[in-house]
Design an enzyme around this catalytic site. Structure first.
Site, short mmCIF file in Angstrom:
data_model
loop_
_atom_site.label_atom_id
_atom_site.label_comp_id
_atom_site.label_asym_id
_atom_site.label_seq_id
_atom_site.Cartn_x
_atom_site.Cartn_y
_atom_site.Cartn_z
N HIS A 61 0.86 -1.30 -0.06
CA HIS A 61 0.03 0.23 -0.17
C HIS A 61 0.95 1.28 -0.01
CE1 HIS A 61 0.46 0.14 4.56
NE2 HIS A 61 0.23 1.47 4.25
N ASP A 104 -0.18 -7.58 1.45
CA ASP A 104 0.20 -6.28 1.57
C ASP A 104 1.74 -6.13 1.78
OD1 ASP A 104 0.46 -3.43 1.72
OD2 ASP A 104 -0.23 -3.15 3.62
N SER A 197 4.26 2.76 8.21
CA SER A 197 3.61 1.78 7.11
C SER A 197 5.04 1.19 6.26
CB SER A 197 2.67 2.32 6.06
OG SER A 197 1.56 2.73 6.68
#
Length: 244
Positions: A61, A104, A197
């Site tokens: 992502h 992911d 992230s």
């Protein structure tokens, strides 16, 4: 009040994208030499881990339609540290089955090989599953206050691994699959946040997970932090590295 899966997932992914550590501590300078900062126009966007001299492991992502600046060997992103090495990402390789939620994980190929030094090192990948109640660490330069406050130095926080069944019950509307691992901090509102992230979950000195998503409020134990389980993608990672 019921919340649709699509709306909850919007909140989840937007809450985690660009996450930062909340309730953590300053990491000892250069004690995490595998850490990578993925930057856009000089600003922290995501984290990552150096797994080969020319490859960084991060989250799918974090993919963007432009090249990242990748900084290795940093403690303070704003400081003029001679240990820093800066690169451009020349190829983004997200997992082919990434669907905006599961799988992911992504590899970034750099424009050249990093020079390994005391401050820039590779991290090994954990090939077996992380046991429940394991004590791990995650790190990043993300938001430290859940209010767009960025740290002066790399932050880290202890993480306790939860049973998958417990994690699934707490999330309820978001499917928690076997290719995910969940963890919580020791205190309320302690965990990863925006800007973290793609950073690694480190267990037993190896990368066991990749920061994926959390709840709307960073570190909220009602919605445990979720990482992509690295061991579930060992064959894919090996295949990408061997073909590049």
């Amino acid at each position: 009040m019921a919340v649709s899966f699509a709306l909850l997932l919007f909140f989840v992914l937007n809450g985690a994208d660009g996450s930062l550590i909340v309730g953590g501590r300053d990491a000892a300078p250069h004690s995490r030499p595998y850490m990578a900062s993925l930057q856009v126009r000089g600003q922290q966007n995501c984290g990552g881990a150096l797994v080969r001299e020319d490859f960084v492991l991060t989250a799918a992502h974090c993919a963007i339609p432009m090249s990242y600046s990748v900084v290795l060997g940093a403690d303070s992103l704003s400081g003029n540290e001679p240990t820093k090495q800066e690169f451009r990402s020349v190829k983004s390789i997200p997992h082919p089955s990434y669907d905006g939620h599961s799988n992911d994980i992504m590899l970034l190929k750099l424009d050249r090989r990093a020079q390994l030094t005391k401050e820039v090192q590779l991290i090994s990948l954990k090939t077996d599953r992380v046991r429940t109640a394991s004590q791990c660490i995650t790190a990043g330069w993300g938001d430290v206050g859940d209010n767009n406050t960025l740290p002066n130095r790399l932050q880290e926080v202890n993480v306790t691994i939860l049973p998958q069944l417990t994690c699934g019950r707490r999330w309820r509307l978001v499917p928690i699959t076997r290719s995910m691992v969940c963890g919580v901090g020791a205190r309320v509102f302690q965990g990863f946040c925006s800007g973290d992230s793609g950073g690694p979950l480190v267990c037993d000195g190896a990368a066991a997970g990749v920061v994926s998503f959390s709840g709307r409020r960073c570190g909220d134990p009602r919605f445990p932090d979720v990482y992509t389980r690295v061991s579930s993608f060992s064959e894919w990672i090996t295949s990408v590295l061997n073909n590049n």
